[in-house]
Design a protein around this motif. Structure first.
Motif, PDB file in Angstrom:
ATOM      1  N   SER B 331       1.270   9.144   0.426  1.00 46.23           N
ATOM      2  CA  SER B 331       1.175  10.301   1.410  1.00 46.23           C
ATOM      3  C   SER B 331      -0.670  10.245   1.635  1.00 46.23           C
ATOM      4  O   SER B 331      -1.341   9.530   1.059  1.00 46.23           O
ATOM      5  N   GLU B 332      -0.682  10.891   2.690  1.00 46.85           N
ATOM      6  CA  GLU B 332      -2.321  10.910   3.310  1.00 46.85           C
ATOM      7  C   GLU B 332      -3.207  11.642   2.227  1.00 46.85           C
ATOM      8  O   GLU B 332      -4.174  10.890   1.940  1.00 46.85           O
ATOM      9  N   VAL B 335      -3.661   8.862  -0.597  1.00 44.02           N
ATOM     10  CA  VAL B 335      -4.589   7.792  -0.222  1.00 44.02           C
ATOM     11  C   VAL B 335      -5.934   8.137   0.074  1.00 44.02           C
ATOM     12  O   VAL B 335      -6.726   7.289  -0.247  1.00 44.02           O
ATOM     13  N   LYS B 336      -6.040   9.306   0.466  1.00 42.52           N
ATOM     14  CA  LYS B 336      -7.605   9.550   0.701  1.00 42.52           C
ATOM     15  C   LYS B 336      -8.255   9.956  -0.574  1.00 42.52           C
ATOM     16  O   LYS B 336      -9.350   9.401  -0.856  1.00 42.52           O
ATOM     17  N   ALA B 337      -7.542  10.559  -1.326  1.00 41.66           N
ATOM     18  CA  ALA B 337      -8.050  10.990  -2.625  1.00 41.66           C
ATOM     19  C   ALA B 337      -8.513   9.529  -3.460  1.00 41.66           C
ATOM     20  O   ALA B 337      -9.475   9.246  -4.369  1.00 41.66           O
ATOM     21  N   MET B 338      -7.546   8.701  -3.295  1.00 45.60           N
ATOM     22  CA  MET B 338      -7.846   7.191  -4.132  1.00 45.60           C
ATOM     23  C   MET B 338      -9.078   6.844  -3.378  1.00 45.60           C
ATOM     24  O   MET B 338      -9.639   6.073  -3.994  1.00 45.60           O
ATOM     25  N   ALA B 339      -9.305   6.818  -1.996  1.00 47.30           N
ATOM     26  CA  ALA B 339     -10.357   6.086  -1.556  1.00 47.30           C
ATOM     27  C   ALA B 339     -11.599   6.730  -2.024  1.00 47.30           C
ATOM     28  O   ALA B 339     -12.594   6.133  -2.381  1.00 47.30           O
ATOM     29  N   THR B 354      -4.982   1.829  -0.571  1.00 45.21           N
ATOM     30  CA  THR B 354      -3.993   1.616   0.002  1.00 45.21           C
ATOM     31  C   THR B 354      -2.765   2.124  -0.977  1.00 45.21           C
ATOM     32  O   THR B 354      -2.894   2.241  -2.106  1.00 45.21           O
ATOM     33  N   SER B 355      -1.523   2.849  -0.370  1.00 44.99           N
ATOM     34  CA  SER B 355      -0.563   3.354  -0.968  1.00 44.99           C
ATOM     35  C   SER B 355       0.672   3.231  -0.062  1.00 44.99           C
ATOM     36  O   SER B 355       0.697   3.844   1.085  1.00 44.99           O
ATOM     37  N   GLY B 356       1.807   2.694  -0.569  1.00 39.77           N
ATOM     38  CA  GLY B 356       2.890   2.609   0.253  1.00 39.77           C
ATOM     39  C   GLY B 356       4.237   1.956  -0.506  1.00 39.77           C
ATOM     40  O   GLY B 356       3.970   1.555  -1.843  1.00 39.77           O
ATOM     41  N   LEU B 357       4.978   1.571   0.296  1.00 37.93           N
ATOM     42  CA  LEU B 357       6.322   0.974  -0.150  1.00 37.93           C
ATOM     43  C   LEU B 357       6.462  -0.352   0.191  1.00 37.93           C
ATOM     44  O   LEU B 357       6.744  -0.404   1.521  1.00 37.93           O
ATOM     45  N   ALA B 358       6.067  -1.363  -0.482  1.00 36.74           N
ATOM     46  CA  ALA B 358       6.145  -2.776  -0.106  1.00 36.74           C
ATOM     47  C   ALA B 358       7.583  -3.245  -0.124  1.00 36.74           C
ATOM     48  O   ALA B 358       7.987  -4.142   0.626  1.00 36.74           O
ATOM     49  N   GLY B 359       8.547  -2.802  -0.764  1.00 32.59           N
ATOM     50  CA  GLY B 359       9.972  -3.019  -0.694  1.00 32.59           C
ATOM     51  C   GLY B 359      10.144  -4.166  -1.769  1.00 32.59           C
ATOM     52  O   GLY B 359       9.248  -4.449  -2.515  1.00 32.59           O
ATOM     53  N   PRO B 360      11.285  -4.914  -1.777  1.00 30.19           N
ATOM     54  CA  PRO B 360      12.418  -4.370  -0.912  1.00 30.19           C
ATOM     55  C   PRO B 360      13.247  -3.118  -1.168  1.00 30.19           C
ATOM     56  O   PRO B 360      13.734  -2.513  -0.424  1.00 30.19           O
ATOM     57  N   ASP B 361      13.071  -2.839  -2.592  1.00 25.72           N
ATOM     58  CA  ASP B 361      13.718  -1.461  -2.978  1.00 25.72           C
ATOM     59  C   ASP B 361      12.702  -0.278  -3.119  1.00 25.72           C
ATOM     60  O   ASP B 361      11.787  -0.560  -2.827  1.00 25.72           O
ATOM     61  N   GLY B 362      13.475   0.920  -3.192  1.00 23.41           N
ATOM     62  CA  GLY B 362      12.747   1.985  -3.371  1.00 23.41           C
ATOM     63  C   GLY B 362      12.576   2.952  -2.208  1.00 23.41           C
ATOM     64  O   GLY B 362      11.872   4.186  -2.345  1.00 23.41           O
ATOM     65  N   LEU B 386      -1.547   5.656   9.158  1.00 21.60           N
ATOM     66  CA  LEU B 386      -0.368   5.274   8.596  1.00 21.60           C
ATOM     67  C   LEU B 386       0.207   4.074   9.291  1.00 21.60           C
ATOM     68  O   LEU B 386       0.044   3.971  10.633  1.00 21.60           O
ATOM     69  N   PHE B 387       0.974   3.208   8.715  1.00 20.66           N
ATOM     70  CA  PHE B 387       1.382   2.056   9.401  1.00 20.66           C
ATOM     71  C   PHE B 387       2.817   1.988   8.916  1.00 20.66           C
ATOM     72  O   PHE B 387       3.302   2.365   7.776  1.00 20.66           O
ATOM     73  N   HIS B 388       3.775   1.467   9.657  1.00 19.85           N
ATOM     74  CA  HIS B 388       5.250   1.327   9.380  1.00 19.85           C
ATOM     75  C   HIS B 388       5.605  -0.241   9.693  1.00 19.85           C
ATOM     76  O   HIS B 388       5.518  -0.680  10.862  1.00 19.85           O
TER      77      HIS B 388
END
Lengths: 419, 419
Positions: B331-332, B335-339, B354-362, B386-388
């Motif tokens: 979430s925004e 990820v901002k708090a992480m930076a 960075t924070s996201g779902l790299a996959g393939p599951d989840g 945000l990237f998709h």
């Protein structure tokens, strides 16, 4: 028996070493799953004469030719024009493809440059392989009994067209026999010694089963490849030989299956509910990257503290300033303290730490480039090992990374029954 | 003009996609520095017929053929025997090489297996290229005016033989002209738009200067390649075109030179004495690894906290438990708090998270695989985007890594005059 496939990669950027050809390896892996075997990979310049010569020679060797690259909109791409001439066909603009290319630009709120219209040009008597993820369509053309398939060189576009169109169609080409592989991953014993220790088993292999040694740093992957008309008989034979080799190599055995070291290690740790973290200095995140490349690694791996700067070693890994001053960051006491510090700070069962000089600069007579300490902290204590590599930074990082995984594997294996 | 070189790589492991052929790219890069141009790269199986056919065809295309692979001690290697037959020569055991192979084993306190003796077999009327770093010697053989050079496929051994023996000798082959390259690294603008914006400059290029577009995710590298008989005239021409392109592409310009994005970015930050850290979740150390692959990166880069587990996000990056519960880790706010947390904990000017779902599951419907947040914290605040992406884990990690570097570059560029 198996359909013979040649991959032709077009592009000056590979011949000039600008990029590494990862596409071909991916394609070969996928094709192998469908028992389709790649007989040659040919990389050529995007020049007319080179393309024609490669097509002519591939035509004599292969039944299917996969061509990647050379489909971009810019002027340096001449693949389609040359292929049309070679096939004795013409290019026509495909309205459906053109609409698609336009829609990609409009979705991104960008105007389509005129040169992108050429991307919709296809062979007048060929087939189009729709590319949902990019602007260059795949093309399928049969020329004198050989199928030529054209795909863009951009990896994810090529992968899309392969997965959606090419592999399903090629897998229909029924082969009259089977190819099966068995992999045995080993670690810590060199290729020659492995070969010597299993020489009698290798000598017993029948004609239709081949053994290959695939060495890579401290790891040797053994591959048994068998061919036959009865899959279950073949699989049983391969299974027996694989088991005999496993028993013979003993402690060096890591895993069956075509898996990476990190993947085998994570499976073993996951099955025992162990957790892992890293504290990397000279490897700079490479161990973490290797581990997290494995799907589901988060079940075992919690994270890392990459401590390039000494202050991070002190503040986050509790390395003592006294030790850093007395022994320097590249030393046994410091790398051990890093591993212990990571184990505590990241609250895990096992922690791996690295500290060394990856190079190319910064070496001294006492501490030459390539000096790398690796430590593993475990519930039973901490173990460190010293390595001496050479001058190339990328290779030093890679070797340190692999050796970190190997040392961890050793420690985990030896504590197998006791943790 | 330039000596024509073909690279032949022998080994089933490349054709089966077991390993990626990084050797060829490295060789091509080195050769280019000496104005030696690779006209084809051919990868074949270690089977006699394939080797003979490849040698015959290379003989018609190239003046120098570099052969790698197929020199190991185990039974799957048949290169030398096949080559000797093809050349019409014989193999003899070289005592000096044999001594060297023995000494390598004795240095490691290991007995030499008998099969390693074959590694000392060399062409009776060829030359030996001494391999100080491994057991398989390089071999040099002239056959009908074409030079065939054999090297082991193990990367650091090949690199040693290339650097010590092959490149010095090949560079003596005086070419009557010059090839020069100029690179312009751009970011943030697609290939087609770049091409459109510089179309008039491209149209003005003389016959002897070619422009290539080398796109790779959000980056496009432009390469001007010129040939000519007067190096200084040629360099001046190339310089002028490169400068015109730089001016035209404006904000998209990153750097001249054949450098990676991370390398250009670190140079810019180093020259302004800025420091950098990362906090990686889904990229799992890949950003750190990319950055620390650059020699001297320690001047700018201090380290990273890789926070795969939420507890590490909280304990070491001061992400609030409330935010994690309310918004989830991808979430925004998080990820901002992480930076921001990394910027503080690691005490640097800039931090990327960075924070996201790299996959393939989840993945879920609301948060599909490929959803990735990237943030950059700077002295002026924090920015997130945000990237998709799609389903492939490795590609998602790579794209997130590259986009992290691009976002950082944008922020650093835009704060250029003010920090």
């Amino acid at each position: 028996m198996a359909t013979k496939i040649e991959i032709i990669t077009i592009g000056d950027e590979i011949l000039q070493g600008q990029i590494v050809d990862t596409n071909s390896a991916w394609m070969a892996q996928q094709l192998l799953q469908f028992h389709l075997s790649v007989v040659q990979i040919t990389t050529i310049a995007d020049r007319q004469e080179a393309i024609v010569e490669a097509f002519e020679q591939a035509q004599t060797r292969a039944e299917v030719v996969l061509v990647t690259g050379g489909l971009g909109p810019t002027k340096d791409d001449i693949t389609k024009k040359t292929a049309a001439e070679y096939f004795g066909t013409s290019l026509v603009r495909d309205q459906k493809v053109l609409e698609h290319v336009r829609s990609i630009f409009s979705k991104r709120n960008r105007e389509m440059p005129a040169i992108n219209e050429m991307q919709a040009d296809v062979f007048s008597d060929g087939e189009v392989l729709f590319n949902a993820v990019g602007t260059a369509p795949g093309l399928w053309f049969k020329h004198k009994d050989v199928v030529f398939i054209f795909m863009p060189g951009v990896p994810f576009e090529m992968k899309y067209i392969m997965s959606e169109h090419v592999l399903p169609r090629l897998s229909e080409r029924t082969s009259t026999g089977f190819i099966e592989n068995r992999y045995i991953l080993t670690a810590g014993v060199g290729e020659s010694h492995l070969a010597t220790s299993i020489a009698d088993i290798e000598a017993e292999l029948p004609e239709h089963i081949r053994l290959a040694y695939l060495p890579k740093l401290g790891i040797v992957r053994l591959r048994l490849t068998g061919t036959g008309s009865d899959a279950s008989v073949l699989n049983k034979e391969l299974e027996e030989f694989a088991q005999r080799i496993k028993t013979r190599v003993d402690d060096a055995f890591v895993s069956f299956g075509n898996v990476e070291m990190e993947s085998a290690l994570l499976s073993q740790m996951a099955s025992r509910k162990l957790t892992l973290a890293t504290a990397e200095s000279c490897t700079g995140g490479n161990i973490a990257a290797r581990i997290t490349s494995v799907p589901g690694s988060g079940d075992v791996y919690k994270g890392s503290i990459i401590s390039y700067a000494n202050e991070i070693k002190m503040n986050l890994l509790s390395v003592s300033e006294t030790d850093l001053a007395a022994y320097g960051p590249v030393s046994e006491p410091v790398v051990k303290a890093m591993a212990i510090g990571a184990r505590t700070a990241l609250n895990v069962d096992y922690a791996v730490a690295t500290s060394g000089l990856a190079g190319p600069d910064g070496g001294t007579e006492d501490l030459p480039v390539g000096t790398i300490w690796i430590a593993v902290a475990s519930p039973k204590g901490v173990l460190a090992r010293l390595f001496h590599f050479h001058n190339d930074r990328a290779i030093n990082i890679e070797r340190a990374t692999t050796n970190s995984l190997l040392l961890l594997w050793e420690v985990v294996r030896d504590q197998n029954s006791t943790v």
